[in-house]
Enzyme design. Sequence first.
Site, PDB file in Angstrom:
ATOM      1  N   SER A  78      -4.822  -0.678  13.875  1.00 39.20           N
ATOM      2  CA  SER A  78      -5.562   0.572  14.086  1.00 39.20           C
ATOM      3  C   SER A  78      -6.099   0.574  15.509  1.00 39.20           C
ATOM      4  O   SER A  78      -6.396  -0.496  16.056  1.00 39.20           O
ATOM      5  CB  SER A  78      -6.742   0.655  13.110  1.00 39.20           C
ATOM      6  OG  SER A  78      -7.621   1.692  13.492  1.00 39.20           O
ATOM      7  N   GLY A  80       0.836  -1.196   0.000  1.00 40.61           N
ATOM      8  CA  GLY A  80       0.000   0.000   0.000  1.00 40.61           C
ATOM      9  C   GLY A  80       0.874   1.250   0.000  1.00 40.61           C
ATOM     10  O   GLY A  80       0.509   2.284   0.557  1.00 40.61           O
ATOM     11  N   TYR A  94     -13.794  -3.868   9.629  1.00 41.06           N
ATOM     12  CA  TYR A  94     -12.474  -3.240   9.775  1.00 41.06           C
ATOM     13  C   TYR A  94     -11.882  -3.536  11.156  1.00 41.06           C
ATOM     14  O   TYR A  94     -10.703  -3.907  11.283  1.00 41.06           O
ATOM     15  CB  TYR A  94     -12.641  -1.738   9.554  1.00 41.06           C
ATOM     16  CG  TYR A  94     -11.363  -0.940   9.552  1.00 41.06           C
ATOM     17  CD1 TYR A  94     -10.520  -0.945   8.441  1.00 41.06           C
ATOM     18  CD2 TYR A  94     -11.008  -0.153  10.653  1.00 41.06           C
ATOM     19  CE1 TYR A  94      -9.358  -0.186   8.434  1.00 41.06           C
ATOM     20  CE2 TYR A  94      -9.844   0.607  10.648  1.00 41.06           C
ATOM     21  CZ  TYR A  94      -9.025   0.588   9.541  1.00 41.06           C
ATOM     22  OH  TYR A  94      -7.861   1.335   9.533  1.00 41.06           O
ATOM     23  N   ILE A 153      -5.534   9.673  11.550  1.00 38.10           N
ATOM     24  CA  ILE A 153      -4.427  10.279  10.804  1.00 38.10           C
ATOM     25  C   ILE A 153      -5.014  11.013   9.597  1.00 38.10           C
ATOM     26  O   ILE A 153      -5.942  10.514   8.959  1.00 38.10           O
ATOM     27  CB  ILE A 153      -3.445   9.178  10.304  1.00 38.10           C
ATOM     28  CG1 ILE A 153      -3.028   8.235  11.445  1.00 38.10           C
ATOM     29  CG2 ILE A 153      -2.232   9.784   9.618  1.00 38.10           C
ATOM     30  CD1 ILE A 153      -2.283   8.866  12.593  1.00 38.10           C
TER      31      ILE A 153
HETATM   32  N1  NAD Z   1      -5.831   7.083   7.930  1.00 40.06           N
HETATM   33  C1  NAD Z   1      -6.062   6.723   9.160  1.00 40.06           C
HETATM   34  O1  NAD Z   1      -6.585   7.488   9.972  1.00 40.06           O
HETATM   35  C2  NAD Z   1      -5.700   5.345   9.632  1.00 40.06           C
HETATM   36  C3  NAD Z   1      -5.864   5.036  10.982  1.00 40.06           C
HETATM   37  C4  NAD Z   1      -5.522   3.782  11.442  1.00 40.06           C
HETATM   38  C5  NAD Z   1      -5.000   2.847  10.575  1.00 40.06           C
HETATM   39  N2  NAD Z   1      -4.849   3.148   9.260  1.00 40.06           N
HETATM   40  C6  NAD Z   1      -4.304   2.098   8.398  1.00 40.06           C
HETATM   41  O2  NAD Z   1      -3.154   2.565   7.740  1.00 40.06           O
HETATM   42  C7  NAD Z   1      -3.024   1.928   6.476  1.00 40.06           C
HETATM   43  C8  NAD Z   1      -2.865   2.974   5.377  1.00 40.06           C
HETATM   44  O3  NAD Z   1      -3.988   3.830   5.404  1.00 40.06           O
HETATM   45  P1  NAD Z   1      -4.108   5.169   4.532  1.00 40.06           P
HETATM   46  O4  NAD Z   1      -4.920   6.102   5.326  1.00 40.06           O
HETATM   47  O5  NAD Z   1      -2.774   5.575   4.053  1.00 40.06           O
HETATM   48  O6  NAD Z   1      -5.021   4.621   3.330  1.00 40.06           O
HETATM   49  P2  NAD Z   1      -5.043   5.011   1.775  1.00 40.06           P
HETATM   50  O7  NAD Z   1      -6.346   4.524   1.275  1.00 40.06           O
HETATM   51  O8  NAD Z   1      -4.655   6.438   1.570  1.00 40.06           O
HETATM   52  O9  NAD Z   1      -3.859   4.104   1.175  1.00 40.06           O
HETATM   53  C9  NAD Z   1      -3.942   2.714   1.136  1.00 40.06           C
HETATM   54  C10 NAD Z   1      -3.115   2.191  -0.022  1.00 40.06           C
HETATM   55  O10 NAD Z   1      -3.298   0.760  -0.065  1.00 40.06           O
HETATM   56  C11 NAD Z   1      -3.531   0.385  -1.406  1.00 40.06           C
HETATM   57  N3  NAD Z   1      -4.291  -0.856  -1.468  1.00 40.06           N
HETATM   58  C12 NAD Z   1      -5.624  -1.034  -1.295  1.00 40.06           C
HETATM   59  N4  NAD Z   1      -5.967  -2.320  -1.494  1.00 40.06           N
HETATM   60  C13 NAD Z   1      -4.815  -2.989  -1.787  1.00 40.06           C
HETATM   61  C14 NAD Z   1      -4.512  -4.335  -2.100  1.00 40.06           C
HETATM   62  N5  NAD Z   1      -5.474  -5.276  -2.172  1.00 40.06           N
HETATM   63  N6  NAD Z   1      -3.218  -4.670  -2.348  1.00 40.06           N
HETATM   64  C15 NAD Z   1      -2.240  -3.727  -2.321  1.00 40.06           C
HETATM   65  N7  NAD Z   1      -2.479  -2.436  -2.039  1.00 40.06           N
HETATM   66  C16 NAD Z   1      -3.741  -2.065  -1.772  1.00 40.06           C
HETATM   67  C17 NAD Z   1      -4.279   1.557  -2.021  1.00 40.06           C
HETATM   68  O11 NAD Z   1      -4.225   1.555  -3.432  1.00 40.06           O
HETATM   69  C18 NAD Z   1      -3.562   2.739  -1.383  1.00 40.06           C
HETATM   70  O12 NAD Z   1      -2.458   3.144  -2.145  1.00 40.06           O
HETATM   71  C19 NAD Z   1      -4.264   1.044   6.308  1.00 40.06           C
HETATM   72  O13 NAD Z   1      -3.963  -0.284   6.698  1.00 40.06           O
HETATM   73  C20 NAD Z   1      -5.242   1.671   7.276  1.00 40.06           C
HETATM   74  O14 NAD Z   1      -6.199   0.738   7.717  1.00 40.06           O
HETATM   75  C21 NAD Z   1      -5.185   4.377   8.762  1.00 40.06           C
END
Ligand code: NAD
Length: 248
Positions: free
Chosen positions: A142, A13, A155, A188
């Site tokens: 998370s 990702g 989730y 975040i």
């Molecule tokens: N943003 C937040 O507040 C937050 C909080 C807690 C945890 N997280 C976790 O952090 C991680 C990143 O989150 P983010 O906010 O950067 O999300 P985002 O959606 O901006 O980025 C996620 C990335 O993962 C890629 N992706 C999706 N499905 C995929 C797959 N099957 N195989 C490979 N890549 C794939 C997407 O194309 C994208 O580039 C995630 O696991 C999310 O659950 C985010």
Amino acid sequence: MMNFEGKVAVVTGGARGIGAEIARALASRGASVVIADVNEELLEQMEKELLAGGTEALGVKTDVSSLPDTDNLIAKTVEKFGRVDILVNNAGITRDNLLMRMSEQEWDQVIAINLKGTFNCIKSVTRQMMKQRSGRIINISSVVGLMGNAGQVNYAASKAGVVGITKSVAREFSSRNITCNAIAPGFIQTEMTHVLSEKVVETLKSQIPLSRLGTVQDVANAVCFLASDEAGYITGQVLNVDGGMVMA
Ligand SMILES: NC(=O)c1ccc[n+]([C@@H]2O[C@H](COP(=O)([O-])OP(=O)(O)OC[C@H]3O[C@@H](n4cnc5c(N)ncnc54)[C@H](O)[C@@H]3O)[C@@H](O)[C@H]2O)c1
């Protein structure tokens, strides 16, 4: 400052958001970085950005929910860089709905990517890290996996499952000097949280002791620490990066 010269990192990702920042942070400290993502266009852009910054980088189109894909990701990494020192399981999605309205497909998709995707990547990298007798695995969970959240049973279950994987892998791999830890980000600022209304954000802030949402850098800094040699005696842990929102 943590130094990753000569180390090879794989970030799933990694094409945008938190994953892209983790890739930048490891790269800026000297690591060779392989980014894996389903989004080919963003993946290519990110690969170009890293290469332009002087990093040895490679983008590999990967759907983490597919074991053949994650096997290919690690094979390509070893082919190009000869080893894998750091694996960051960051790819993740949300498909929010109240349980009563949640479709089977919404449940299955989130479990397939967030939970099985983490299993797949670890399974694919196991042989290489075992052979090296060293490695760092960092799973992005998370706070929702720890505290639950209305509208996110899929989730929350996937992220709680990631904690279970983390602790079990830490026990299984410890004799080979491979550590496995999780990071539990709070809220975040990314595209994932962009959709929240100003009112929701204000309410959230009032529940966060540090009174702000987190940045992608906040998460990337914690990843760098857990990936470093200095974190060698830490395994099976969940590190919250949430401004103090959830305290164990
Ligand atoms: N943003 C937040 O507040 C937050 C909080 C807690 C945890 N997280 C976790 O952090 C991680 C990143 O989150 P983010 O906010 O950067 O999300 P985002 O959606 O901006 O980025 C996620 C990335 O993962 C890629 N992706 C999706 N499905 C995929 C797959 N099957 N195989 C490979 N890549 C794939 C997407 O194309 C994208 O580039 C995630 O696991 C999310 O659950 C985010």
